[in-house]
Structures are given as C-alpha cells and as structure tokens.
Design a protein around this motif. Structure first.
Motif, PDB file in Angstrom:
ATOM      1  N   ALA A  79       1.815  -2.774   5.032  1.00 21.89           N
ATOM      2  CA  ALA A  79       3.233  -2.641   5.347  1.00 21.89           C
ATOM      3  C   ALA A  79       3.743  -3.896   6.047  1.00 21.89           C
ATOM      4  O   ALA A  79       4.875  -4.330   5.839  1.00 21.89           O
ATOM      5  CB  ALA A  79       3.441  -1.415   6.232  1.00 21.89           C
ATOM      6  N   ASP A  80       2.889  -4.496   6.878  1.00 17.95           N
ATOM      7  CA  ASP A  80       3.294  -5.702   7.606  1.00 17.95           C
ATOM      8  C   ASP A  80       3.047  -6.977   6.810  1.00 17.95           C
ATOM      9  O   ASP A  80       3.133  -8.078   7.333  1.00 17.95           O
ATOM     10  CB  ASP A  80       2.539  -5.757   8.943  1.00 17.95           C
ATOM     11  CG  ASP A  80       1.029  -5.690   8.736  1.00 17.95           C
ATOM     12  OD1 ASP A  80       0.603  -5.414   7.585  1.00 17.95           O
ATOM     13  OD2 ASP A  80       0.284  -5.926   9.699  1.00 17.95           O
ATOM     14  N   GLY A  81       2.682  -6.830   5.569  1.00 20.86           N
ATOM     15  CA  GLY A  81       2.454  -8.015   4.744  1.00 20.86           C
ATOM     16  C   GLY A  81       1.031  -8.532   4.761  1.00 20.86           C
ATOM     17  O   GLY A  81       0.716  -9.516   4.089  1.00 20.86           O
ATOM     18  N   THR A  82       0.136  -7.866   5.528  1.00 17.42           N
ATOM     19  CA  THR A  82      -1.268  -8.294   5.554  1.00 17.42           C
ATOM     20  C   THR A  82      -1.858  -8.227   4.159  1.00 17.42           C
ATOM     21  O   THR A  82      -1.629  -7.254   3.439  1.00 17.42           O
ATOM     22  CB  THR A  82      -2.138  -7.311   6.395  1.00 17.42           C
ATOM     23  OG1 THR A  82      -1.396  -6.895   7.501  1.00 17.42           O
ATOM     24  CG2 THR A  82      -3.470  -7.926   6.770  1.00 17.42           C
TER      25      THR A  82
ATOM     26  N   ARG B 177     -11.570  -3.268  -3.388  1.00 15.62           N
ATOM     27  CA  ARG B 177     -11.173  -4.525  -2.748  1.00 15.62           C
ATOM     28  C   ARG B 177      -9.674  -4.797  -2.892  1.00 15.62           C
ATOM     29  O   ARG B 177      -9.065  -5.421  -2.035  1.00 15.62           O
ATOM     30  CB  ARG B 177     -11.978  -5.690  -3.321  1.00 15.62           C
ATOM     31  CG  ARG B 177     -13.399  -5.666  -2.817  1.00 15.62           C
ATOM     32  CD  ARG B 177     -14.196  -6.906  -3.143  1.00 15.62           C
ATOM     33  NE  ARG B 177     -13.644  -7.725  -4.183  1.00 15.62           N
ATOM     34  CZ  ARG B 177     -13.739  -9.042  -4.220  1.00 15.62           C
ATOM     35  NH1 ARG B 177     -14.348  -9.689  -3.270  1.00 15.62           N
ATOM     36  NH2 ARG B 177     -13.244  -9.732  -5.193  1.00 15.62           N
ATOM     37  N   CYS B 178      -9.107  -4.300  -3.983  1.00 14.42           N
ATOM     38  CA  CYS B 178      -7.665  -4.492  -4.181  1.00 14.42           C
ATOM     39  C   CYS B 178      -6.862  -3.643  -3.207  1.00 14.42           C
ATOM     40  O   CYS B 178      -5.687  -3.876  -2.997  1.00 14.42           O
ATOM     41  CB  CYS B 178      -7.233  -4.069  -5.575  1.00 14.42           C
ATOM     42  SG  CYS B 178      -8.018  -4.952  -6.857  1.00 14.42           S
ATOM     43  N   ILE B 179      -7.480  -2.582  -2.673  1.00 11.87           N
ATOM     44  CA  ILE B 179      -6.776  -1.709  -1.741  1.00 11.87           C
ATOM     45  C   ILE B 179      -7.105  -2.099  -0.304  1.00 11.87           C
ATOM     46  O   ILE B 179      -6.228  -2.188   0.552  1.00 11.87           O
ATOM     47  CB  ILE B 179      -7.168  -0.235  -1.992  1.00 11.87           C
ATOM     48  CG1 ILE B 179      -6.691   0.174  -3.386  1.00 11.87           C
ATOM     49  CG2 ILE B 179      -6.571   0.681  -0.940  1.00 11.87           C
ATOM     50  CD1 ILE B 179      -7.165   1.536  -3.804  1.00 11.87           C
ATOM     51  N   SER B 180      -8.417  -2.353  -0.046  1.00 13.57           N
ATOM     52  CA  SER B 180      -8.815  -2.690   1.323  1.00 13.57           C
ATOM     53  C   SER B 180      -8.158  -4.000   1.761  1.00 13.57           C
ATOM     54  O   SER B 180      -8.022  -4.258   2.956  1.00 13.57           O
ATOM     55  CB  SER B 180     -10.332  -2.768   1.448  1.00 13.57           C
ATOM     56  OG  SER B 180     -10.828  -3.870   0.744  1.00 13.57           O
ATOM     57  N   SER B 181      -7.726  -4.824   0.797  1.00 10.42           N
ATOM     58  CA  SER B 181      -7.027  -6.074   1.137  1.00 10.42           C
ATOM     59  C   SER B 181      -5.836  -5.774   2.047  1.00 10.42           C
ATOM     60  O   SER B 181      -5.523  -6.544   2.951  1.00 10.42           O
ATOM     61  CB  SER B 181      -6.564  -6.774  -0.133  1.00 10.42           C
ATOM     62  OG  SER B 181      -5.719  -5.920  -0.874  1.00 10.42           O
TER      63      SER B 181
ATOM     64  N   ILE C 249       0.822  -1.198   0.000  1.00 13.19           N
ATOM     65  CA  ILE C 249       0.000   0.000   0.000  1.00 13.19           C
ATOM     66  C   ILE C 249       0.868   1.264   0.000  1.00 13.19           C
ATOM     67  O   ILE C 249       0.531   2.249  -0.652  1.00 13.19           O
ATOM     68  CB  ILE C 249      -0.959  -0.041   1.207  1.00 13.19           C
ATOM     69  CG1 ILE C 249      -2.068   1.002   1.067  1.00 13.19           C
ATOM     70  CG2 ILE C 249      -0.253   0.124   2.539  1.00 13.19           C
ATOM     71  CD1 ILE C 249      -3.243   0.499   0.339  1.00 13.19           C
ATOM     72  N   ASP C 250       2.031   1.215   0.690  1.00 15.25           N
ATOM     73  CA  ASP C 250       2.901   2.396   0.721  1.00 15.25           C
ATOM     74  C   ASP C 250       3.567   2.627  -0.629  1.00 15.25           C
ATOM     75  O   ASP C 250       3.665   3.758  -1.106  1.00 15.25           O
ATOM     76  CB  ASP C 250       3.955   2.239   1.816  1.00 15.25           C
ATOM     77  CG  ASP C 250       3.309   2.174   3.195  1.00 15.25           C
ATOM     78  OD1 ASP C 250       2.261   2.828   3.377  1.00 15.25           O
ATOM     79  OD2 ASP C 250       3.837   1.452   4.069  1.00 15.25           O
ATOM     80  N   GLU C 251       4.016   1.545  -1.234  1.00 17.14           N
ATOM     81  CA  GLU C 251       4.600   1.674  -2.570  1.00 17.14           C
ATOM     82  C   GLU C 251       3.575   2.243  -3.541  1.00 17.14           C
ATOM     83  O   GLU C 251       3.893   3.084  -4.393  1.00 17.14           O
ATOM     84  CB  GLU C 251       5.059   0.301  -3.084  1.00 17.14           C
ATOM     85  CG  GLU C 251       6.330  -0.222  -2.427  1.00 17.14           C
ATOM     86  CD  GLU C 251       6.598  -1.677  -2.804  1.00 17.14           C
ATOM     87  OE1 GLU C 251       7.410  -2.306  -2.131  1.00 17.14           O
ATOM     88  OE2 GLU C 251       5.974  -2.185  -3.771  1.00 17.14           O
TER      89      GLU C 251
END
Lengths: 303, 535, 327
Positions: B346-349, B243-247, B212-214
C-alpha cells in the motif's frame, strides 16, 4: 476370506448349485476388479493417442477423443529408442535366463529335507535378504570387477533374488517325495533328477519365477542407471525416465523447430512413453498364463 | 504328448548345462563374460594417458597436450537429447579442435550417481553440475584448484565474468577457485502472475492490479462473479511461488539483512506475520487454489493451460505452453492473456531480488589428467561464444536496427536448441544479449518477456534488491545446511496457510526443527561473513 | 536315581548321535556331490553381490567421508568411528516417534486390507472354467505393476484431485468436494487403495502358481465324497497354498517398517505430514541437500534389525504352530 465362512450355510444346497454360485461370484468380482484396474490404464492410453489440444485442455478422461500417432511416433522415432530397447531386451533375456537357472539349481538342494547344510545355507539367503550393505559398496563391487557399462554389470547383481528362490524352494518342497525317490532308485543322479523330473513337474513355478525375473530386469531403473555411464548402454527405462523428467523443458526447447507439433504435450508424451514401456513385458504374460491354470495332475507325471 | 515331453526335458538339460557354464564363467572373470559387447575404445582413451600420473601437486600449470592429441570426457546434467549425436557436438569440435566424449547424469538419482562415479574413480575431465552438486564435491575435497590454470589458459573465462567478485562464490576461504560459473542469463527477469484478461473483464475488472490491495479486491470480485466455476488464483507450494506477492511486504529472500546490518531469517522479518496472514486469508476465503499444498509448478501451468484457473504463477518459459494452449487450443486472443508483475505494498514498497544465481558450475576433479586442455577447451568455447550459442548471422539469426538478435526459425531451433548444454562459461554481458535470441524463439515467450521483465526493467528499476549473500564463498554452514532449512520452513509455511498448523502455536515446534537442522549455525555463519565483508 | 539313569544314556546317545550325524553327513556328501555343485553358482553370486557389500554396514557407525581414502571402500576404514551417534540423532528427534507411529499405522493398514486380497483373487480365479476369461483376467490385473509411482500419482491425481473426475461429478450433483490428497483420513485410504491397485495382480500370480501344485486327484476325491465347492476351497485349496501364505506373511510382517517410501514420497504433501510422514520420507527430507550416507545407513540398519527379529520370530512361531517355515 469371508466366503469360506458362508460355507456352512451353503453346505445344504446342492453341489451343482454351489458350483454355479461360486463361479458367478468369481465372475462378477473379477470383472469388477478388471474394470477398476483397466479404467486408469485406459486413461493413459487415451492420453497417448488423443489430439494434443484435447489432452492439454483436460478433455481426455477414460476414452480417447480422437486418434493420432504423432505423440507415440515422437517417442519411437528418436535415436535412443531402438538402442535402449535393444539393451533392455538383451539384459532382460540374458538376465532372466541366468537367474532362472541359478535359482532352480539353488532351490532344489535346499528343498530336500535330507540335504545336509540346508538350514545354514537357507539362513544365509534370509540374512542377505534382510541386511543390505548400501549402494556405494555394491557399486564398488561392480566397479572393481570391471563391469561398469557392461550387460554383465546390470545382470549379475540380480543373478539370484532371494524371494524368488524361496518361492521356488517352497514349490519344490510340495512335490511328492516318492516320485523323486523313485528316480533315485532308478539310478538317476541328482542333476538328472532336477532336469528330467523336477523341472517338468514344476513348470508353473518356473514360469512364474521367469516372469518375476523378467519384470525385475525390465523394470529396473536404479541399477541400470548406476552401473552405466555411456549413453550407448542406456536401457529403455533410463531413456523413458529421462524423456518424462525433461518433458516440460524439451517442449519449450523444441518450440519453433521443425520437430514441433501441437500433438506433443507433456501429458501425452508421458502417457505414450509409459504405454510403450509396458507393451513388450505385457506380451510375455499370456505365455506364462497357460501354466497357471490349475488342474495339473501330479499322478500324470508318473505315467 | 510323449515326444513333446522328451523334447522339453532335452531342452532343459541342454540349457542348464550352458547356463551353469556361462554363469560360472561370468562370475569368475568379469571380462570373460560373453555378454560384454561394449567396445572398450572410449573407455581406454583416458586410461592410455595414465602412464604419467600427474597427481595433485601443481605449482605451475601443466603443459597443453593440444587439440587433436587428447579426447576430453565431459559429464553434464540430464537433458532429454543425445549430446554425442546432436549437431552441436560437431560445432564444438570445429570451434575448439578437441574431440569430446559426452556423458550425462541420470534424471533420477543424479547425486548418487555422481558421487559413486567420482569416488569410485570413473575418470571425467570436465564436470558441469548444479551448484548443490558442486558444493558436495567441494566439501568432500574432490576438486582441483583452478587459479594457475585459469591464469595460464583461461583468460577469456576470467574476463568473461563481468562481476569479478562472483569468483569468491566459487572459492574456498583461502581464495582458491574451484568452480567456473555459468551465470543466470538475465538476473533481472521476474516471475509474474499470468491472468485471463477476458474473464476478468467479464467480471468487471478493467485495470490490472499493481498493489497488494488491488490484487486482493480483484480476487474477491472474481470469486463473487465466478464462484466455484474457476480456480481464482493458483500457485505452487514452494516459497518462491509467492515472490511476486511477498515483494509487497518487503520480503525477498529466505535470509535477509535488516537496516541495522543484522542477519535475519524470513520468519524474523517484521512483515512475516502480515505476509502469512495475507496468504492464509486468500486460502480461507477460497481465493487461493485449494490444492495449494499439492501443487507443483507443472500443475499450476496445467491449470492455466487448460483454462481451469483465472490467475496463476508463471514465468516466461512456462508461459510458452500456457499461451500456446490458451490461444491455439482454446481460441483466445493474445491480448486475452495478461500479466501481473511483482506487487507493491500500500505504501509503495516492492522488493524483488535480482536472481544472480548460477545455472551450473563447471569443475575439474583433483586427479584430472587433462586439466590444462580442459581449461583451454572451455576458454576456446568462450572465444567462439556467439557462433556456438546462436550460430551464424544470416543463417541462424539476424540483427534488428537496434542491434538486437532475432532468431531465424526454424533453423535456429533445429541447430541451437541444446547449445546451452555444451556451454561451461560465458562472456556474461554478451550472453545476456545473445540469449534474447532464444527468448524470441516463441512469440508467446517474447510477448511475456517484454511485458514483464523488460517492462519492469524500464518502468520499475527500483524494485530490484541484491542478494545480500551473493559473494559468500562456498564453504561453511550456509552452503551445507540451507537446503534442509528451506525445507523445514516451506513445510511450516504451507501448513500454516492451509490451516493444519498455527503460526503462533506451531512456532516453537518449527524453531526446534529449524535449530536441529542447523539454523543457528547458518545464521552465525552468514552474520560473521556479512559483517566482515561489508564492514 | 531313576532320573540319573535316564539322563546318562541320553547324553551318550546324543554324543553318539552327533558322531552318527557327522558320519551321515559325510556319506550324504559323498553320495550327492551334485547337490553341492548345484549350489555353487547361487552361493557365488550371493557372496560377491550380497555378502561382500555388507562390509558397508559399518558406515552407520562412522562419520563416513566418501573421499577420505583412495576409494569409497578404503574411505570406510579411514572414516572416524563414532559409535551410535547417528542412531541417537535419529531416535532423539522430536519427530521420530511420530514418524514411527505413522509407519506402523500405514503398514498395518496395508497388511490388513491388502494381504488377504490377492489370495481371494487367486482362489476365485481358480474357480473360473473358461480358460480364455482366466487368461484375460490374469493379464489385465497384472498390468498396473509396471506403472511407476510417479505415473500412478499422475493418473490418480486426474481422478481424485480437487478438480478431478470424482469431484467434478460430486459438485455437478450438488455435493461438496472431497480433499483426497490433503485430508488425512482420505489420504490414508488413497495410499492403501493405490498400493492395492498396483500390487494385487502381481501377488495373485504367486498364489496362482501355488494353487497349481495341488494334486487334482484331491478334488476328484472330494467330489466323490460330495463336498461342495466352498468346502473344497476351505479344505483343499487353502490348505494347499498355506505354505505360500505363511511364507508371504512372514516376509510381509518382517517388512513392517517399510511402508512404501517411493509411493508416499510422490503422494504426500505438507498438509498431511502428521499422518503420512514415515521413517524413510522423514530421513530423506532431513538428509536432503547433504550427502549423509551415514544417517541413511543407520536408518536402514535399524529397519533391517527390526525386520530380522520379526522374521526370525515369525518363522519360529510358524514352525511351532503350523509346521511351516522358511528355514
């Protein structure tokens, strides 16, 4: 409403002058109006005939960027088109005819000031215009009469549209009573009065109401959809609406098939469908328009 | 002049006479109407069987009338083709032996039409409708239970559905099955963000964002480089649009279950605020399309196709039009179109819900007179699935060395384009494979599908989360009221993102509307079911 | 005393006049049977297609379950009578007054700007002497009536969208974008404009037809008197079509709660709900996903009642003031 107020100022000017001024104002005003109306329409036609790549690329605004008939051809050559056009023409022609006659026959008695029962019957028409029982009960009437999937089912619910009836009644009321009375003195029956005196005098309003009914039948989607189930009975509006609603899916579906062409784009096809549905009913207008030029001298009817 | 007038009045009186007669006639006896030209043949067929009224009491399944002895009437959803004229009509008749009369719901007003027809007594043997329409018919008690019929005539239908538990979704609380699902072909397909790689590289971005940060940094870079020249990122106003972002925030559905087994609404999710703030930040900084509130999936596709947008939400079927336009009309290379799969936090979620939805449900009306034949017919179609759906090997398709289906064009597209409209039930496992022949119809679609769905299935299989309420029977507040709830939520969400509403101060009004639309009832309904089912 | 004397004969006169009335009516009917025969087809259709279905109005007072009976009509009687419950649900909603206000605002704006416009067009068109130009204008301005709202939205979206023609021009001139679709004030303007675009030509025809009814000898007489064109318009044309204007105005005002459902449904978006959400769109959204016939019946009955009161009121007022009325 602003122009009449200028009236007082202009009064002093010469008659000829004011006549000229107003015609110029009218010309300018109406020409601007026509352009405002035409530009968006033009963009629709342009979308329909411009090359698909330009339509897709958002390059078509008001004027066509090229010319191709593949898009329109696609809409015209598919099997449901001719069938649904035929259905629409039948419904519109027969429906308009029945409606106009029923409306004339209803409007005439209700327009006579001496007609007994006038108020109550008129009120019945007003009441039914305002209150509406709902889609389902109306559907059940058509269903119970066995009219689902018939032309009659699509026509008869509109056999009389109250607004059009009032318009006609309004016009009849404006006709000079003496003329009608003189017919009566001559011994003509009421029916004959309607046919030989009223109808010729009321040509403009009959023409207008004919147009309004034709438009109503031609444009009707909801009832044409609700009262038919088989594809055989589809009207043009139903066919075109289905075409437009499914365009994205259809285009994805036909990729790779022999029917595919780069000129088939969703905007292009929508525009083509609309253009096609509007042309027939627009052709009707010039026939009506000749009755709408004022200057009909009521005196001439007498002579 | 005089002649003309006389002629006119003569015509009018003649016309008036006829019209009065005809309109009276038409009114008095509807069938006497001369305009009624429709041949009654097709209408008579079902009514000729009316003699033996079966009613709804069925302890044992009815006997078969058998192929050839009965014409089935089939009502399907709206699609732009003539189902009675398509090649597929002949294929189905050959495969099953049954003559079928097909009808279609309209594109606009389908629900009214369906309810009016069904309640008004129009006879259809087989209805293939949306899940929502199925729900309406079921909740009004219009449908026939299918358990006995499926046992007797529908073994292939029953066995075809790989996930047996799915049957409960189409049952009432007593376990009576009312619907036969046509499942989503490939539940693990993902939505993605389509990107213009050429424009990104020009702005100095070489690596496609995965977190998400990238993603955010990438948008900022693009905005700095291009300013107002392009729409940086476009998506539509439905909540599924992100949905691609809220993931990346662990949000995957409107209703979720937390680690303690508590049912929670999307607004109650611990990351909801962070997610909305992120979207709002994108909007405020001009990274998100300023027409976000207005966009539909079509307008987003158009913005991508016409080159107005650099990035936008897409899926493999929309991508056909987008890539076609970009490559064939705008002269891009196929590599210039790239894709971003569901983003990670960021944590890989990364939580992305498996879309085990139904495309359509087939059901029978409770007064259906050809029920046994209808089920038999559907069963025969499942038995002949490959032939019906993708045709004959060597004519419509081939198999590659790995056993994958490859369509033979244009024969496949010409004959099988509308095959899926005719299918009621599928052998789901086989269909997932066969269906890929359809995906490969277009090389652009195949490319998008390979680089997103197939890539994710292979490299990130852990992101898929099941739908927590997949097996909930089709009854109760959830099925009745959730559509309304979703509308209330989407409006609030969009308003907050575009700034006409505030997340915190607007929350009370939102909760009021939400509760008024049945939010609490739905929550209780889901919680009760979930606790019982997974105890 | 005097009063009594006056009232009594009046009463008698009234009574006898009532009897007289009846006799006259009977005589009229006997002399004009054709007049009543003429009404039959219309009344027949009116009864079957308009009045019979009114039975369905009670759906608004019942918890209507369409499959409850043998058919949907039977189901009406079998559905539970719940009185005003649906009306309460409608009126007690926190949103109701907001959407009612929006409905009235949008409708009023439309009446204010769009009602006089076709009259102006018709009057001006009447002043055009070239028949060809006359017909061209008429045909052109009536074309938009055939565009469905979905399509009009598509056409205007390309023009006024954030990246549409107007905004492209604005930005290329160095100006900022105007959000016609998401900014409340601009949105209302767009709604009024597009409705005018679609309906003006159609309504113009109605007034044009009315203008043809004016006796042309009146104009000739006015010319002889030396009245200029403006004077002719003010003293002949407008009074000549005043009954049509009144008819149209009564009906339009009566329909004030009908602010254009289809139009707003395709044009609006969550960003402008605060100003653009009208009663019909609101009910449509809250009823979505549920076959709530009763709720929509309650709403339509409420709209009808308001329309009925307004139309009866307007008709009475108009009868008193202008001697023009629908019935």
């Amino acid at each position: 409403m602003m122009q009449p107020r200028n009236n007082e100022k202009r009064e002093l000017k010469r008659k000829k002058g004011s006549e000229k001024t107003i015609e110029i104002i009218a010309c300018v005003f109406l020409t601007i109006l026509c352009f405002l109306v035409l530009l968006p329409c033009l963009s629709v036609v342009s979308q329909a005939v411009s090359p698909g790549t330009d339509v897709m690329g958002g390059k078509v605004f008001f004027l066509p960027t090229g010319f191709q008939l593949e898009t329109i051809g696609y809409v015209l050559t598919r099997t449901p088109f001719l069938r649904s056009l035929k259905n629409s023409l039948i419904v519109t022609a027969a429906g308009t005819f029945i409606s106009v006659v029923t409306t004339i026959l209803t409007a005439y008695p209700l327009s006579r000031p001496d007609f007994k029962g006038r108020t109550i019957i008129t009120f019945l028409y007003v009441f039914s215009m305002i209150f509406f029982g709902g889609t389902i009960p109306a559907y059940m009437v058509v269903k119970t009469l066995g009219l689902i999937d018939t032309y009659a089912g699509m026509i008869l619910p509109f056999a009389i549209v109250q607004f059009n009836m009032f318009m006609m009644k309004n016009y009849f009321e404006g006709l000079p009573g003496e003329v009608l009375e003189s017919a009566r003195v001559d011994g003509a029956g009421d029916m004959r009065t309607v046919v030989t005196i009223v109808c010729p005098m009321a040509k403009p309003v009959i023409a207008t109401v004919t147009l309004l009914y034709a438009v109503c039948y031609w444009n009707n989607y909801f009832h044409a959809m609700l009262y038919t189930t088989s594809t055989e009975m589809q009207t043009l509006q139903v066919y075109l609406k289905n075409l437009i609603a499914n365009i994205q899916g259809t285009l994805a579906d036909i990729t790779g098939s022999t029917g595919y062409s780069p000129n088939l784009t969703s905007d292009g096809l929508t525009a083509a469908a609309v253009t096609i549905s509007i042309i027939p009913i627009t052709l009707l207008y010039p026939f009506i328009a000749r009755y709408l030029v004022s200057g009909i001298t009521i005196g001439s009817v007498k002579g | 002049m005089k002649m003309k007038k006389k002629k006119f009045t003569g015509q009018i009186s003649w016309l008036l006479g006829i019209a009065m007669m005809s309109s009276l006639l038409a009114g008095c006896g509807g069938s006497a109407d001369s305009l009624q030209q429709r041949d009654t043949e097709t209408k008579e067929v079902p009514s000729s069987q009316e003699a033996t009224d079966v009613g709804e009491t069925k302890s044992e399944a009815d006997p078969l009338k058998g192929p050839g002895n009965v014409t089935l009437s089939f009502l399907g959803f709206n699609l732009d083709f003539d189902p009675n004229a398509d090649v597929m009509a002949g294929v189905i008749e050959e495969a099953t032996g049954y003559k079928t009369q097909y009808s279609m719901l309209p594109s606009d007003g389908a629900d009214e039409k369906l309810i009016a027809d069904v309640a008004g007594g129009v006879k259809y043997d087989i209805l293939k409708v949306t899940a929502g329409q199925f729900q309406k018919l079921l909740s009004q008690g219009a449908l026939m239970p299918l358990n006995d019929l499926l046992d007797t005539y529908g073994q292939n239908i029953v066995n075809g559905l790989a996930d047996e538990k799915m049957w409960t979704t189409f049952s009432d609380d007593q376990g009576q099955i009312y619907g036969i699902p046509f499942m989503n072909e490939f539940p693990r397909q993902v939505d993605f963000i389509a990107c213009r790689r050429d424009l990104m590289e020009k702005a100095g971005i070489t690596k496609m964002p995965t977190t998400i940060d990238e993603f955010y940094n990438c948008l900022v870079t693009l905005k700095e480089y291009y300013g107002d020249e392009y729409i940086i990122f476009s998506t539509h106003n439905g909540w599924t649009s992100t949905r691609c972002i809220s993931s990346a925030f662990g949000i995957y559905n409107d209703w979720m279950v937390d680690e303690n087994g508590q049912v929670q609404y999307i607004t109650e999710h611990k990351n909801f605020k962070a997610y909305v703030d992120f979207m709002k930040k994108l909007y405020d900084e001009g990274l998100l399309d300023s027409e976000f509130a207005v966009n539909t999936s079509n307008t987003v596709s158009e913005k991508l196709s016409s080159g107005q947008a650099i990035m936008g939400l897409s899926n493999h079927s929309s991508q056909i039009a987008i890539s076609t336009s970009l490559v064939e009309n705008m002269g891009l290379q196929m590599e210039d179109v790239d894709f971003i799969c569901p983003l990670k936090g960021a944590d890989g979620t990364c939580s992305y819900m498996r879309w085990d939805s139904v495309n359509y449900v087939t059901c029978l009306l409770k007064n259906c007179e050809n029920a046994a034949d209808a089920i038999n017919y559907i069963d025969l179609k499942v038995q002949n699935q490959e032939w019906i759906c993708i045709g004959e090997k060597g004519v419509h398709f081939d198999l590659d060395e790995n056993g994958n289906y490859i369509p033979i064009m244009p024969k496949f597209a010409d004959d099988k384009t509308y095959a899926w409209w005719y299918i009621n039930a599928t052998d789901t496992d086989a269909y997932a494979q066969q269906w890929q022949a359809r995906v490969k119809k277009s090389e652009y679609q195949k490319d998008a599908f390979d680089r997103t769905t197939n890539y994710t299935v292979e490299h990130n299989p852990d992101i898929y989360v099941p739908n927590d309420f997949l097996y909930k029977p089709a009854a109760g507040a959830y099925t009745e009221k959730n559509t309304a709830l979703l509308n209330v939520f989407q409006d609030y969400f969009v308003q907050v993102v575009v700034g006409t509403n505030d997340l915190d101060s607007g929350m009370d009004a939102f909760m009021n509307d939400w509760t008024a639309s049945g939010g609490d009832e739905v929550k209780t309904d889901l919680q009760t079911w979930h606790t019982e089912y997974y105890q | 005393m005097q009063k009594k004397l006056i009232t009594r004969p009046q009463k008698v006169k009234y009574k006898s006049s009532f009897r007289e009335e009846c006799r006259k009516t009977w005589v009229y009917i006997r002399h004009h049977p054709a007049m009543y025969l003429m009404l039959l087809p219309g009344l027949f259709f009116l009864f079957i297609y308009k009045l019979l279905p009114l039975y369905g109005i009670q759906i608004a007072f019942r918890n209507y379950q369409i499959f409850l009976g043998d058919n949907p009509i039977d189901a009406i009687a079998k559905s539970e009578w719940i009185g005003l419950a649906y009306f309460k649900r409608l009126f007690s909603s926190s949103q109701f007054f907001k959407v009612l206000r929006n409905t009235l605002v949008i409708s009023s704006l439309k009446i204010l700007f769009l009602f006089p416009f076709p009259i102006v067009c018709a009057v001006l068109l009447n002043e055009i002497h070239s028949k060809l130009y006359h017909r061209i204008v008429q045909t052109v301005i009536y074309i938009p009536y055939f565009f469905s709202w979905v399509l009009i939205y598509g056409v205007f979206y390309a023009i006024v969208g954030s990246y549409g023609v107007i905004n492209t021009i604005l930005t290329s001139l160095g100006g900022g974008r105007i959000d016609f679709l998401t900014d409340a004030a601009h949105f209302l303007g767009l709604i009024v404009f597009t409705e005018g675009w679609k309906e003006t030509g159609y309504n113009t025809i109605i007034y044009l037809a009315a203008i043809t009814a004016i006796d042309s000898t009146l104009y000739d007489a006015a010319k002889v008197d030396g009245a200029g064109k403006w004077k002719q318009i003010w003293h002949i044309t407008l009074p000549g079509i005043s009954s049509t204007i009144v008819l149209m105005l009564i009906l339009r005002v009566g329909n004030i709660l009908n602010a254009g459902f289809e139009q707003i449904l395709v044009f609006y978006n969550p960003a402008v709900y605060n100003t653009a959400d009208i009663i019909d769109t609101y009910v449509y959204r809250i009823g979505l996903g549920q076959m709530d016939f009763s709720l929509s019946s309650a709403m339509s009955l409420f709209n009808s009642l308001v329309a009925f009161l307004l139309i009866v009121g307007a008709n009475t007022v108009s009868k008193k003031l202008t001697k023009r009325s629908i019935w």
